[in-house]
Design an enzyme around this catalytic site. Structure first.
Site, short mmCIF file in Angstrom:
data_model
loop_
_atom_site.label_atom_id
_atom_site.label_comp_id
_atom_site.label_asym_id
_atom_site.label_seq_id
_atom_site.Cartn_x
_atom_site.Cartn_y
_atom_site.Cartn_z
N TRP B 100 12.71 -30.41 0.12
CA TRP B 100 12.41 -30.78 -1.27
C TRP B 100 12.90 -29.72 -2.24
CZ3 TRP B 100 12.04 -35.60 -1.06
CH2 TRP B 100 11.39 -36.23 0.01
N ASP B 167 6.52 -27.24 -7.61
CA ASP B 167 6.34 -28.55 -7.00
C ASP B 167 5.12 -28.45 -6.09
OD1 ASP B 167 6.35 -30.85 -5.48
OD2 ASP B 167 8.43 -30.67 -4.81
N LYS B 191 -0.33 -38.00 -2.42
CA LYS B 191 -0.95 -37.20 -1.36
C LYS B 191 -2.44 -37.03 -1.70
CE LYS B 191 3.42 -35.82 -0.17
NZ LYS B 191 4.57 -36.67 -0.21
C1 LIG Z 1 6.78 -31.30 -1.66
C2 LIG Z 1 7.41 -32.59 -2.04
N1 LIG Z 1 8.21 -32.64 -3.13
C3 LIG Z 1 8.82 -33.77 -3.51
C4 LIG Z 1 8.66 -34.95 -2.84
C5 LIG Z 1 9.34 -36.19 -3.32
O1 LIG Z 1 8.39 -37.00 -3.92
P1 LIG Z 1 8.75 -38.44 -4.48
O2 LIG Z 1 9.02 -39.30 -3.31
O3 LIG Z 1 7.53 -38.84 -5.25
O4 LIG Z 1 9.94 -38.31 -5.36
C6 LIG Z 1 7.83 -34.97 -1.71
C7 LIG Z 1 7.64 -36.23 -0.96
O5 LIG Z 1 7.00 -36.30 0.05
C8 LIG Z 1 7.20 -33.76 -1.31
O6 LIG Z 1 6.41 -33.73 -0.23
#
Ligand SMILES: Cc1ncc(COP(=O)(O)O)c(C=O)c1O
Ligand SMILES: Cc1ncc(COP(=O)(O)O)c(C=O)c1O
Ligand SMILES: [Mg+2]
Ligand SMILES: [Mg+2]
Ligand SMILES: [Mg+2]
Ligand SMILES: [Mg+2]
Lengths: 354, 354
Positions: B100, B167, B191
């Protein structure tokens, strides 16, 4: 107590859809899991997403080899930006028929030259401009098929050479037209398709990949297409309820069948607006929307009486948008004719007792 | 049949939240209307949105005069772009701790210079880099507090002069830290906060308005703030369920109380991973996530047996992400200790019968 929901969006959805959605929040198809807690990569959800995408194209009678349906986030407002990001190389033509068109124009201007080919702003958007010229070098023409706030609707789509991009947020799936006329259609779910939180984009594959700018992943239709509309976590529940609503539409006989019902509802309300000496319509007759009927009381002094009567009759969401004033009856696919009848009866009752 | 839902997200939410959400789909607070059909401008929904925003700040113990909470669409992936659009003027520092982070870096590069100050990619992201220098001219440092896929979590946040953007998608509301350390926090709801389709952004107001680029409306935090998180139609249902989940968290005693429970769950699983000779942990011990425990079977030949036993015990969503393999037990706020106990029992049973 039964409410008659005339909200402009989010809006009424079929009762059977509410029932199924409510059950799925407790337990999706006897899986022992809620629709809210399943992985978007689960077999169950991948199937829901595919079903929603397939139903969307089927209802629009579009060829799945030529067009792709996507369920994205961000609403129609996000599409104001995304369409321009993907399609505006040098110049684009926009038809200005209301607040939403104007907002689309504003975002597009950040990315290139915008030629506003015609506007009905001069008359507070109470009509659809009919004669205009689209420059031959326009990358596309952007139109708004139904103007939710002002209650106008395009009946005859202009013949143009450029690809046509259409904000169909408030009348998608409401009438049978040749959807292959459009190269890109987008619509927030929250009118004829489902709850807020999902946005349908239907794009003709061959119009993509022609701009030179670098497109961020979350703004790139090609990225979304290559990931089957799951580049990132989709709005699971909104897609699920949209799928249920598209299934309901199929059971109802599809867009042709619903168009007839929508016409009945529109005829009922507009006939009363015209007949009843206390009311007048806002939009010019030939451009009246079958989805949103806008009208005003000739005598403002009757407002509080009418509002009270409407409240007693459980009429919800009939206040007009502040840009127009008066009243707006939004009559999306799931609104029953009976609800319009109740509104018309209240209008008649006002006339009798005023 | 009770399922033990270890999904990485969307994931388990409290049962009482499912109950309330399911009822509201039929009838919101005896209004006669579904949460899916009410206008986002209705008093009922405006109150829900305000409650959700207020609860989010309260749980983080942040001053509402300094910070603003927004519920947006697009997911955390959209925030990869939006943070850079609003904050990256010339150069930004990014800590690369997983998939991510890497995706956030990719999007930011479209908007300016990105200095990756450290990366744990060399060891497939199984640890958190601890010593690195943030350039003095960085507009911000971007970090990922919990790496959902690899099962690592930042325990001590680096002392830096630059604003810190985090994030926090997979560990927000899970532990009591000094949230005023952060200048911008974002998290997909799916989550610890609610269903997919909403994204929480908490931003310190004074870091905005400093970049020179023109920001499209839908990417502009200041636009979202000025419209009380309703610039356009919000994801009504996802915000509602997030609000219910934040209320539940309050009843549970808030983040400090939930942190204790999360620690119990994490201790239980990690103790077994370490004790059981058949398993080993993926992440280095000091960086282990309390949310996502990643582990593998030392002997792959036992996989089908273990998978079958897990299935029989109704353990759901324990497969590891393909980047790591093995298993991942995601233990978000709503997961009961009992579910972890069932998993541990199955691990013990495998040892006994292997
Ligand atoms: C730490 C983290 N950041 C970003 C994301 C991406 O999230 P989204 O699918 O809502 O764009 C996730 C998805 O699991 C994640 O765990
Ligand atoms: C025709 C039209 N376009 C765009 C929008 C904006 O949609 P959203 O709120 O999903 O961004 C609306 C909202 O009502 C609309 O009616
Ligand atoms: Mg054409
Ligand atoms: Mg009249
Ligand atoms: Mg600081
Ligand atoms: Mg071990």
């Amino acid at each position: 107590m039964m409410q008659h929901n005339f909200s402009a969006g989010p809006c009424i959805l079929p009762k059977s859809v509410f029932n199924k959605a409510s059950k799925a929040v407790m337990d999706l198809d006897n899986s022992g899991l809620s629709i809210l807690e399943i992985s978007h990569r689960s077999k169950a959800f991948v199937e829901i997403m595919e079903k929603a995408r397939t139903l969307a194209l089927a209802h629009l009678n579009l060829n799945p080899n030529e067009y792709t349906a996507l369920f994205l986030q961000g609403g129609a407002s996000y599409q104001f930006l995304m369409t321009a990001y993907n399609l505006l190389e040098s110049k684009a033509a926009y038809l200005d028929t209301g607040t939403w068109s104007a907002k689309a124009i504003k975002e597009a201007k950040l990315l290139g030259e915008v030629d506003v080919v015609a506007s009905s702003k001069d008359k507070n958007y109470n009509y659809i401009p009919k004669s205009f010229t689209v420059p031959s070098d326009a990358n596309y023409l952007h139109i708004t098929s139904n103007n939710t706030i002002f209650g106008t609707q395009i009946k005859d789509f202009p013949q143009v050479d450029a690809p046509v991009v259409c904000d169909m947020s408030s009348d998608i799936f409401s009438r049978a037209i040749d959807f292959s006329y459009f190269d890109l259609i987008y619509a927030g779910a929250q009118k004829n398709m489902g709850p807020a939180g999902a946005t349908l984009v239907v794009v003709k594959n061959d119009i993509l990949g022609k701009v030179s700018r670098a497109i961020p992943s979350m703004l790139d239709y090609q990225t979304m297409i290559s990931k089957d509309s799951m580049f990132n976590t989709p709005p699971v529940f909104s897609v699920y309820v949209s799928m249920l609503t598209l299934e309901w539409l199929k059971q109802e006989g599809g867009v042709s069948a619903i168009e007839k019902k929508n016409k009945e509802k529109a005829d009922l309300i507009y006939t009363e607006i015209d007949r009843n000496p206390l009311f007048e319509g806002f939009a010019v007759k030939e451009d009246r929307s079958a989805m949103n009927a806008t009208f005003t009381l000739k005598d403002e002094a009757l407002k509080s009486k009418f509002d009270e009567m409407a409240k007693q009759a459980n009429l919800n969401g009939i206040n007009g948008h502040r840009s127009v004033g008066g009243y707006r009856a939004s009559m999306y696919n799931a609104l029953p004719l009976e609800s319009v009848q109740v509104l018309v009866d209240v209008m008649k009752e006002l006339e009798r007792t005023a």
